[in-house]
Design a protein around this motif. Structure first.
Motif, mmCIF file in Angstrom:
data_model
loop_
_atom_site.group_PDB
_atom_site.id
_atom_site.type_symbol
_atom_site.label_atom_id
_atom_site.label_comp_id
_atom_site.label_asym_id
_atom_site.label_seq_id
_atom_site.Cartn_x
_atom_site.Cartn_y
_atom_site.Cartn_z
ATOM 1 N N PRO A 244 28.375 30.532 39.701
ATOM 2 C CA PRO A 244 29.376 29.562 39.625
ATOM 3 C C PRO A 244 30.106 29.044 40.810
ATOM 4 C CG PRO A 244 29.901 31.666 38.531
ATOM 5 C CD PRO A 244 28.637 31.885 39.357
ATOM 6 N N PRO A 245 30.792 28.204 40.620
ATOM 7 C CA PRO A 245 31.845 27.459 41.784
ATOM 8 C C PRO A 245 32.896 28.470 42.110
ATOM 9 C CG PRO A 245 31.304 25.714 40.038
ATOM 10 C CD PRO A 245 30.545 27.067 39.370
ATOM 11 N N TRP A 246 33.106 29.283 41.317
ATOM 12 C CA TRP A 246 34.343 30.248 41.408
ATOM 13 C C TRP A 246 33.933 31.444 42.451
ATOM 14 C CZ3 TRP A 246 33.361 35.014 39.581
ATOM 15 C CH2 TRP A 246 32.765 34.610 38.272
ATOM 16 N N HIS A 247 32.413 31.651 42.136
ATOM 17 C CA HIS A 247 31.822 32.935 42.727
ATOM 18 C C HIS A 247 31.906 32.834 44.593
ATOM 19 C CE1 HIS A 247 29.233 36.306 43.653
ATOM 20 N NE2 HIS A 247 29.554 36.717 42.597
ATOM 21 N N PRO A 248 32.289 33.845 45.314
ATOM 22 C CA PRO A 248 32.312 33.764 46.889
ATOM 23 C C PRO A 248 30.852 33.521 47.148
ATOM 24 C CG PRO A 248 33.124 35.791 45.915
ATOM 25 C CD PRO A 248 32.796 35.162 44.828
ATOM 26 N N GLY A 249 30.036 34.108 46.561
ATOM 27 C CA GLY A 249 28.566 34.002 47.199
ATOM 28 C C GLY A 249 28.347 35.330 47.840
ATOM 29 N N THR A 250 29.261 36.241 47.935
ATOM 30 C CA THR A 250 29.057 37.782 48.470
ATOM 31 C C THR A 250 29.623 38.754 47.766
ATOM 32 O OG1 THR A 250 31.325 37.521 49.280
ATOM 33 C CG2 THR A 250 29.521 36.660 50.686
ATOM 34 N N GLY A 296 28.413 40.942 40.911
ATOM 35 C CA GLY A 296 29.574 40.892 39.818
ATOM 36 C C GLY A 296 29.164 40.157 38.710
ATOM 37 N N LEU A 297 28.008 39.596 38.701
ATOM 38 C CA LEU A 297 27.536 38.567 37.645
ATOM 39 C C LEU A 297 26.304 39.506 36.885
ATOM 40 C CD1 LEU A 297 27.492 35.085 39.270
ATOM 41 C CD2 LEU A 297 29.473 36.067 38.236
ATOM 42 N N LEU A 298 26.236 38.747 35.657
ATOM 43 C CA LEU A 298 24.845 39.210 34.786
ATOM 44 C C LEU A 298 24.112 37.996 35.090
ATOM 45 C CD1 LEU A 298 23.595 41.387 33.304
ATOM 46 C CD2 LEU A 298 24.230 40.081 31.213
ATOM 47 N N TRP A 299 22.909 38.027 35.299
ATOM 48 C CA TRP A 299 21.952 37.008 35.301
ATOM 49 C C TRP A 299 20.939 37.224 34.239
ATOM 50 C CZ3 TRP A 299 20.154 36.101 41.454
ATOM 51 C CH2 TRP A 299 21.388 35.322 41.956
ATOM 52 N N THR A 300 20.416 35.941 33.740
ATOM 53 C CA THR A 300 19.398 36.228 32.513
ATOM 54 C C THR A 300 18.410 34.778 32.822
ATOM 55 O OG1 THR A 300 19.033 36.559 30.348
ATOM 56 C CG2 THR A 300 20.780 34.932 30.979
ATOM 57 N N ASN A 301 17.223 35.145 32.539
ATOM 58 C CA ASN A 301 16.552 33.704 32.453
ATOM 59 C C ASN A 301 16.724 33.308 31.141
ATOM 60 O OD1 ASN A 301 14.775 33.779 34.859
ATOM 61 N ND2 ASN A 301 14.482 35.677 34.385
ATOM 62 N N THR A 302 16.388 31.974 30.799
ATOM 63 C CA THR A 302 16.500 31.333 29.564
ATOM 64 C C THR A 302 15.541 32.146 28.517
ATOM 65 O OG1 THR A 302 16.489 29.246 30.816
ATOM 66 C CG2 THR A 302 15.932 29.118 28.298
#
Length: 343
Positions: A244-250, A296-302
């Protein structure tokens, strides 16, 4: 059957998406504030264990049953923001707990699809409260956000005080919330449990749908395994590969507990580890979704139903609990059993 599953997925994705909420054109200080709830009145609760309500239901064909009558623990559930649309009365920043139309929306959405995930683990107490309008989370005026959330939390706190005085009687407690509910749950945990005597009664906290740092509490750690008690579960769900845009990418200090493995590692958990989720219409779906922690995120496939290739959603926020419904249900029961075995 394939067509029904496809339509259900599209509707679930529509519910989970960030649809454009109504923008308020009034500042908080210029809007009337509704009367506070009386928590001695059952009408001020979305769910109570001594009556039939939406929290008592289970998905059809799931094999689940409501276990509240024999439960040895309690669940204090704080619902998320449902007031995202143009208010239908003069209470625009904080909802009235007597708003009948909004109460129906609350009961038929979050209480049905989220609170019920805990009805095998404990008696469910879910207060109605003067929830803040969605704009509190996006307004440029920090004082408006603070004021609206303060009104909302004051209700949650009074509801919890009433619950402690009249219902708890020393029973183990699960604190559960989603989104705005998690904002209030986090504050409640700090004030009543973190380093406090009541912390000894905390089975676990499921504070989902808000980015939550690992060090949010002094004495309540992140749950690192499925049996740990006195800890908290947190995660926010996005499409695999999306930041998401707010995530620093690290690497971040955000807590993310994988609800398929109940671990903090970044190993991928396939849908085979997901016995069942809940789709639109409170429909039970086996092996609904996979999951993987990432920075720090939870990723899921559709979700894995026919027609999934047509869904392009990246933010699965509103389905945070739906996607992993049975895992959460079983884990809450397990943590209660573990907690009781340690006494």
């Amino acid at each position: 059957m394939r067509a029904i599953a496809f339509v259900s997925l599209l509707l679930l994705s529509a519910c989970a998406s960030n649809q454009t909420p109504y923008v308020l054109n009034t500042r908080w200080k210029d809007a009337p504030v509704p009367a506070a709830a009386d928590y001695a009145d059952p009408a001020s609760w979305s769910a109570l264990p001594n009556r039939f309500d939406a929290a008592d239901l289970v998905p059809k064909k799931s094999g689940f049953s409501d276990g509240q009558s024999n439960a040895k623990a309690d669940v204090f559930f704080i619902h998320p923001t449902i007031l995202t649309y143009k208010p239908e009365n003069e209470y625009v920043w904080n909802a009235s707990v007597t708003d009948a139309a909004l109460n129906v929306r609350v009961d038929s959405s979050t209480i049905l699809n989220q609170a019920t995930a805990f009805n095998a683990a404990g008696r469910i107490f879910a207060p109605r409260y003067r929830q803040a309008h969605y704009q509190a989370f996006v307004t440029e005026f920090k004082e408006d956000k603070a004021a609206a959330l303060e009104v909302a939390y004051s209700d949650v706190k009074r509801a919890f005080d009433y619950y402690l005085a009249h219902h708890n009687n020393g029973r183990p407690i699960i604190i559960a919330g989603h989104s705005q509910g998690t904002v209030h749950a986090t504050r409640l945990l700090k004030e009543y449990f973190d380093g406090k005597e009541l912390g000894k009664q905390l089975v676990a906290a499921y504070i989902i749908g808000i980015a939550t740092p690992k060090n949010t509490f002094t004495n309540i750690p992140v749950c690192a395994n499925p049996s740990q008690t006195g800890c908290f579960v947190a995660y926010t769900t996005f499409l695999q590969g999306y930041l998401p845009p707010w995530h620093p990418g690290t690497v971040t200090d955000l807590a993310s507990v994988n609800p398929l493995t109940w671990s903090l590692d970044e190993n991928f958990a396939s849908k085979e580890k997901n016995p069942g989720g809940v789709s639109y219409g409170f429909k039970y779906v086996k092996q609904f979704a996979d999951a993987q922690n990432h920075q720090g995120l939870l990723w899921t496939n559709t979700p894995y139903v026919p027609g999934r290739s047509f869904v392009k959603l990246k933010n699965w926020h509103k389905a945070d609990i739906n996607l992993f419904y049975q895992n959460i249900r079983e884990n809450a029961v397990h943590r209660v059993e573990t907690f009781l075995s340690q006494k």
